[in-house]
Write an enzyme that holds these catalytic residues in place. Sequence first.
Site, PDB file in Angstrom:
ATOM      1  N   GLN A 128       0.835  -1.201   0.000  1.00  0.00           N
ATOM      2  CA  GLN A 128       0.000   0.000   0.000  1.00  0.00           C
ATOM      3  C   GLN A 128       0.871   1.252   0.000  1.00  0.00           C
ATOM      4  O   GLN A 128       1.648   1.472   0.925  1.00  0.00           O
ATOM      5  CB  GLN A 128      -0.919   0.019   1.224  1.00  0.00           C
ATOM      6  CG  GLN A 128      -1.901   1.182   1.200  1.00  0.00           C
ATOM      7  CD  GLN A 128      -2.766   1.238   2.439  1.00  0.00           C
ATOM      8  OE1 GLN A 128      -2.278   1.520   3.522  1.00  0.00           O
ATOM      9  NE2 GLN A 128      -4.057   0.970   2.274  1.00  0.00           N
ATOM     10  N   GLY A 129       0.736   2.076  -1.027  1.00  0.00           N
ATOM     11  CA  GLY A 129       1.489   3.318  -1.135  1.00  0.00           C
ATOM     12  C   GLY A 129       0.574   4.521  -1.008  1.00  0.00           C
ATOM     13  O   GLY A 129       0.275   5.195  -2.005  1.00  0.00           O
ATOM     14  N   SER A 131       0.370   6.744   2.428  1.00  0.00           N
ATOM     15  CA  SER A 131       0.908   7.799   3.298  1.00  0.00           C
ATOM     16  C   SER A 131       2.201   8.391   2.748  1.00  0.00           C
ATOM     17  O   SER A 131       2.983   7.713   2.076  1.00  0.00           O
ATOM     18  CB  SER A 131       1.178   7.246   4.698  1.00  0.00           C
ATOM     19  OG  SER A 131      -0.020   6.860   5.315  1.00  0.00           O
ATOM     20  N   SER A 163       3.328  -0.735   3.338  1.00  0.00           N
ATOM     21  CA  SER A 163       3.229  -2.091   3.886  1.00  0.00           C
ATOM     22  C   SER A 163       3.729  -3.137   2.900  1.00  0.00           C
ATOM     23  O   SER A 163       3.268  -3.204   1.765  1.00  0.00           O
ATOM     24  CB  SER A 163       1.773  -2.398   4.256  1.00  0.00           C
ATOM     25  OG  SER A 163       1.224  -1.381   5.053  1.00  0.00           O
ATOM     26  N   GLU A 249     -10.494  -1.641   4.454  1.00  0.00           N
ATOM     27  CA  GLU A 249      -9.422  -1.724   5.439  1.00  0.00           C
ATOM     28  C   GLU A 249      -9.956  -1.575   6.859  1.00  0.00           C
ATOM     29  O   GLU A 249      -9.509  -2.255   7.778  1.00  0.00           O
ATOM     30  CB  GLU A 249      -8.371  -0.651   5.150  1.00  0.00           C
ATOM     31  CG  GLU A 249      -7.144  -0.755   6.033  1.00  0.00           C
ATOM     32  CD  GLU A 249      -6.048   0.218   5.628  1.00  0.00           C
ATOM     33  OE1 GLU A 249      -4.924   0.061   6.129  1.00  0.00           O
ATOM     34  OE2 GLU A 249      -6.309   1.127   4.832  1.00  0.00           O
TER      35      GLU A 249
END
Length: 388
Positions: A128-129, A131, A163, A249
């Site tokens: 996951q990109g 933040s 992550s 999520e």
Amino acid sequence: MDLTYTEEEQDFRARLRGWLAKVLPELPAKPSPDDWPGRRAYDLGWQRRLHEAGYAGLHWPVDAGGRGATPTQHLIFLEETERAGAPYVGANFVGLLHAGPTIAAEGTAEQRARWLPPVLRGDEVWCQGFSEPSAGSDLASLRTRAVRDGDDYVITGSKIWTSHAEVADWCELLVRTRPVGAEVPKHRGISWLAMPMDAPGVTVRPLRTLAGSAEFAEMFLDEVRVPVANRVGAENDGWRVTMVTLSFERGTAFVGEVVACRRTLGELARAAKANGRWDDPVLRRRLGRLYGEFGALWRLTQWNVSEAGRSAGGVPGIGGSVFKLAYSHARQELYDTAAEVLGAASLSLDEEWVLDRLSSLSYTIAAGTSQIQQNIVAERILGLPKGR
């Protein structure tokens, strides 16, 4: 209302329990927590077993490659796999629990056909990109830029807390495709892309957590080219797509962990009885209150999963923020209580529950801080006015 299990559901539970009893003893030893290539192989190996047995993607719709199971069957699966001590999704967390479901809900037929089967088969891992160093809680302030160049976007910027980036094949990436201006709200210039992690210009630097693991990373993007065809949803409509991702999520991705916490609570009570700390009435009351709290969270989980099962695309509702807010704090209190039970042993990283306690500290930040969740609940559920 009939809350008893149907004959079909009871049969599903029995078959699953029998399968788990057969395959779990055949699994290889679990790799060490800091061996992420080994953990990737282990987690994907388990996913392949689930796929071959017909248990992969129970919570995904059939037209996305899932099994189309009922919400009750999904919950039974979670209960039984946790009861048996089966592996969790691990490195496959992002792909199975929010990137995949987002593509299932928002992607084109071609995108579904390309990306969903490899996730279910255990062939590919996603990270996951979202933040950035200056856009954490205020995610819409992200600055990673994507400039259209023919059939590609050229991307420059950086991400943090990515992550599973060091073992991922794909990244669910948020980028700014339209500059922020007085006439354009910052939420309306974001796009959701699927980026191959082996693209030229992608640099990953692992981040070591307080617990000593490195499941997060910094990611630097230097003129990375990503096909426009990899955009999920319309250009500049990525914020809406992101809300779908965050609904998964916060609403259903943690359901397996609630079952695990309820099991841990029982283990804590047994440990307290064994080491004499059960004699403390304050500790007993705390364990009893946590028992009630996690029981209520499980009921909320059942409701969220059932609501998702009835919605278009299986997208959970706004109740996910209520769950995430309550669960984050309950989990932290659970492992603070574990430290009380362990006593001086709670300072040793070799003791059970200590690493989980360190990990629990991040839960009021991850997937949206508690303060953000309180705002969402106040404004979108209770109808309170926005702060000025």
